[in-house]
Motif scaffolding. Structure first.
Motif, PDB file in Angstrom:
ATOM      1  N   UNK A 499      25.410  -0.975  38.547  1.00 52.22           N
ATOM      2  CA  UNK A 499      24.917  -1.728  37.394  1.00 52.22           C
ATOM      3  C   UNK A 499      25.742  -1.292  36.186  1.00 52.22           C
ATOM      4  N   UNK A 500      25.574  -2.000  35.104  1.00 56.36           N
ATOM      5  CA  UNK A 500      26.226  -1.611  33.846  1.00 56.36           C
ATOM      6  C   UNK A 500      25.231  -1.927  32.735  1.00 56.36           C
ATOM      7  N   UNK A 501      24.281  -1.035  32.532  1.00 60.34           N
ATOM      8  CA  UNK A 501      23.188  -1.294  31.597  1.00 60.34           C
ATOM      9  C   UNK A 501      22.994  -0.114  30.647  1.00 60.34           C
ATOM     10  N   UNK A 502      22.579  -0.468  29.432  1.00 63.35           N
ATOM     11  CA  UNK A 502      22.386   0.523  28.376  1.00 63.35           C
ATOM     12  C   UNK A 502      20.928   0.517  27.920  1.00 63.35           C
ATOM     13  N   UNK A 503      20.420   1.689  27.593  1.00 63.28           N
ATOM     14  CA  UNK A 503      19.077   1.806  27.045  1.00 63.28           C
ATOM     15  C   UNK A 503      19.104   2.771  25.864  1.00 63.28           C
ATOM     16  N   UNK A 504      18.370   2.406  24.814  1.00 63.90           N
ATOM     17  CA  UNK A 504      18.288   3.206  23.593  1.00 63.90           C
ATOM     18  C   UNK A 504      16.828   3.307  23.197  1.00 63.90           C
ATOM     19  N   UNK A 505      16.377   4.533  22.930  1.00 61.94           N
ATOM     20  CA  UNK A 505      14.967   4.738  22.592  1.00 61.94           C
ATOM     21  C   UNK A 505      14.822   5.518  21.294  1.00 61.94           C
ATOM     22  N   UNK A 506      13.822   5.126  20.534  1.00 62.76           N
ATOM     23  CA  UNK A 506      13.444   5.812  19.299  1.00 62.76           C
ATOM     24  C   UNK A 506      12.407   6.869  19.680  1.00 62.76           C
ATOM     25  N   UNK A 507      12.830   8.111  19.760  1.00 64.99           N
ATOM     26  CA  UNK A 507      11.963   9.172  20.281  1.00 64.99           C
ATOM     27  C   UNK A 507      10.780   9.483  19.363  1.00 64.99           C
ATOM     28  N   UNK A 508      10.937   9.256  18.096  1.00 64.69           N
ATOM     29  CA  UNK A 508       9.862   9.547  17.146  1.00 64.69           C
ATOM     30  C   UNK A 508       8.775   8.466  17.190  1.00 64.69           C
ATOM     31  N   UNK A 509       9.199   7.216  17.200  1.00 66.17           N
ATOM     32  CA  UNK A 509       8.254   6.098  17.127  1.00 66.17           C
ATOM     33  C   UNK A 509       7.836   5.543  18.490  1.00 66.17           C
TER      34      UNK A 509
END
Length: 558
Positions: A499-509
């Protein structure tokens, strides 16, 4: 008879001599190298330590380390799987440099480990418990280690004098061996490194009799995300999304699915992948009688003696009978809840024995005047899922797997009861211990000593991001290959290979990591910043796409 002046003169000399001797003693004490006790359990989730979270279990002995020292809230691993994590700890190098990228590859014994360095520097060294790889660990004067995963009951141990089987429960036995070494075999003229390594709470979670009698009667709160459907992208995040420098560079289009491919295809769901026999302790005959078809992993109680098995059956046979009666009326939601409770009862039951035995070792150190000059560390080889997102096991960079417990005490050097929020990793242990011993670390080690941070030195820690890379795919649990970085505020991951997938998470919220904001226009600047920081961090630790391709080729050729 002494006159008054002679008496004063004599007293003055005595005071001076005593003062000099006292100063010499204090100086000697200050420069005396500390003992090091490294305690590590296998798959011990931070959620199952009451110093972090008291909703599941009370662990008063492990908590003592937090009360007498420091507790870390942002400790993590570099590769969340057993053997690679241990290789990182021993070498102070990321998996791509020490070569132990997965549980399958051999450990390169040309790696120099911190126990070898401490042994050469005059430390007496010993290891008891689970190493997971290698039958003759380098750098140890004494060892008794479990072969591979080891067994909970009547385990076999590898020793310098050959294999031996010791009757009893593994957590108690490892502690007996450890205390025996401290009492009978330790050279009291030398500082020591003691690695005290538990099998528990690794799968298949067999508690001691004194604990399964208690824990099989308990009921535990359900995780909020137990029934997660792995939807991570929301429609409103895509409407205003437009190409930026990052998306052009990486040829990133809008996602084909709102669900995370990696999360939804992982094979660690409690309902569908946890085994009723091996994991939930139903008998094979019970499962067959009910017409349930599942993978059979064997009888986890097969090393028990007749007496041990009789005691076990007395408690677990009624559980089998109750399940037989309830199963025909169960839907998937009911079955998920039942399997979760069975999982928690046994998993937490094994931890109860770990906590008791940690207390035994701490008591020995206290009772034998060893505590004052001994660094004690408690950690796990990685985190673990306790039903969050419907999962068990680890491997992901998502929080419960990535984050690991870390508690450290060193009386008079580390302030008692402090909490640390800095980004630290298992990569840092080797250099920390070498620093404490006054030994220079090899240049190839990639971690940083925690001592300045622990001693409260200002500006002692400038790391703002930690690096992670998981390689073992395709394999057990089907967690896709990925790498990424985490800061205190954000986490970015790139899933690759098939696969070629990206994930980004806001750890505080979004601490539960339910909302992938990689495509959210409100996070465009954060995405750019995190991709740039990821590139810089990969370069800093000497990882690259070229290495990724090499490891894929080696893995596929096996």
């Amino acid at each position: 008879m002494l006159n008054y002046k002679t008496l004063l003169f004599s007293l003055g000399i005595a005071v001076a001599l005593f003062s000099c001797k006292n100063q010499e003693t204090e100086k000697k004490t200050e420069t005396k190298r500390p003992n090091i006790v490294f305690m590590m359990s296998d798959d011990h989730a931070y959620q199952a330590i009451s110093a972090y979270n008291d909703k599941l279990i009370n662990t008063p002995n492990i908590d003592r380390l937090a009360q007498e020292g420091a507790l870390f809230n942002n400790a993590s691993v570099t590769n969340s799987i057993c053997a690679p994590s241990r290789a990182v700890i021993l070498t102070g190098k990321h998996s791509h440099l020490n070569g132990k990228i997965d549980n399958l590859s051999k450990f390169d014994t040309t790696n120099v480990t911190f126990p070898q360095i401490l042994q050469d520097a005059g430390y007496q060294t010993a290891m008891f418990g689970k190493l997971h790889f290698g039958n003759n660990p380098k750098g140890f004067d004494e060892f008794k280690i479990l072969p591979g995963q080891g067994s909970y009951y009547n385990p076999r141990f590898i020793t310098k004098d050959g294999d031996t089987v010791i009757d009893g429960y593994v957590t108690d036995i490892i502690t007996d061996l450890t205390i025996h070494w401290l009492e009978k075999e330790r050279d009291k003229e030398k500082p020591f490194l003691l690695m005290y390594l538990h099998k528990a709470p690794h799968r298949a979670w067999l508690p001691a009799e004194r604990h399964y009698k208690e824990f099989t009667k308990k009921e535990f709160p359900l995780p909020e995300t137990l029934f997660d459907d792995y939807t991570r992208i929301h429609p409103e995040d895509l409407e205003a999304s437009s190409p930026d420098a990052a998306s052009k560079k990486y040829n990133l289009d809008q996602p084909k699915s709102r669900k995370s491919t990696a999360a939804k295809t992982a094979e660690m769901n409690i309902l569908t992948h946890m085994v009723l026999t091996n994991d939930n302790k139903l008998k094979d005959s019970t499962v067959k009688k009910l017409g349930i078809k599942e993978r059979y992993l064997g009888d986890p109680t097969n090393r028990m003696s007749k007496e041990q098995k009789a005691a076990w059956d007395k408690v677990y046979d009624p559980i089998n009978k109750e399940f037989e009666e309830k199963y025909p009326e169960m839907d998937d939601k009911d079955l998920m809840k039942w399997k979760y409770q069975r999982y928690m009862q046994d998993y937490l039951g094994t931890i109860a024995s770990v906590d008791e035995n940690v207390g035994r070792v701490l008591d020995y150190l206290d009772d034998n005047n060893l505590s004052e000059n001994t660094i004690v560390v408690y950690t796990s080889d990685q985190g673990f899922y306790l039903g969050e997102h419907g999962w068990f096991d680890k491997r992901f960079m998502y929080e419960e797997s990535f984050r690991t417990p870390l508690l450290i005490k060193w009386p008079n050097r580390i302030e008692a009861g402090i909490t640390k929020e800095e980004m630290v990793q298992n990569l840092d242990f080797a250099q920390t211990f070498l620093d404490a011993a006054g030994v220079n670390a090899p240049d190839e080690m990639q971690g940083e000593s925690l001592l300045p941070l622990l001693k409260g030195e200002k500006d002692a820690w400038d790391r703002d991001a930690v690096y992670y890379h998981y390689y073992e795919y395709p394999a057990e649990h089907a967690v896709k290959r990925h790498y990424g970085i985490a800061t205190k505020e954000y986490k970015i991951m790139h899933f690759y290979y098939d696969v070629d997938e990206w994930e980004l998470y806001d750890r505080k919220n979004d601490p539960q990591e339910l909302h992938n904001v990689f495509y959210d226009p409100d996070y465009a600047e954060v995405r750019e910043m995190m991709i740039k920081k990821l590139e810089e961090t990969r370069k800093k630790y000497k990882d690259s796409e070229e290495l990724d391709k090499q490891f894929i080729k080696v893995y596929n050729d096996k």
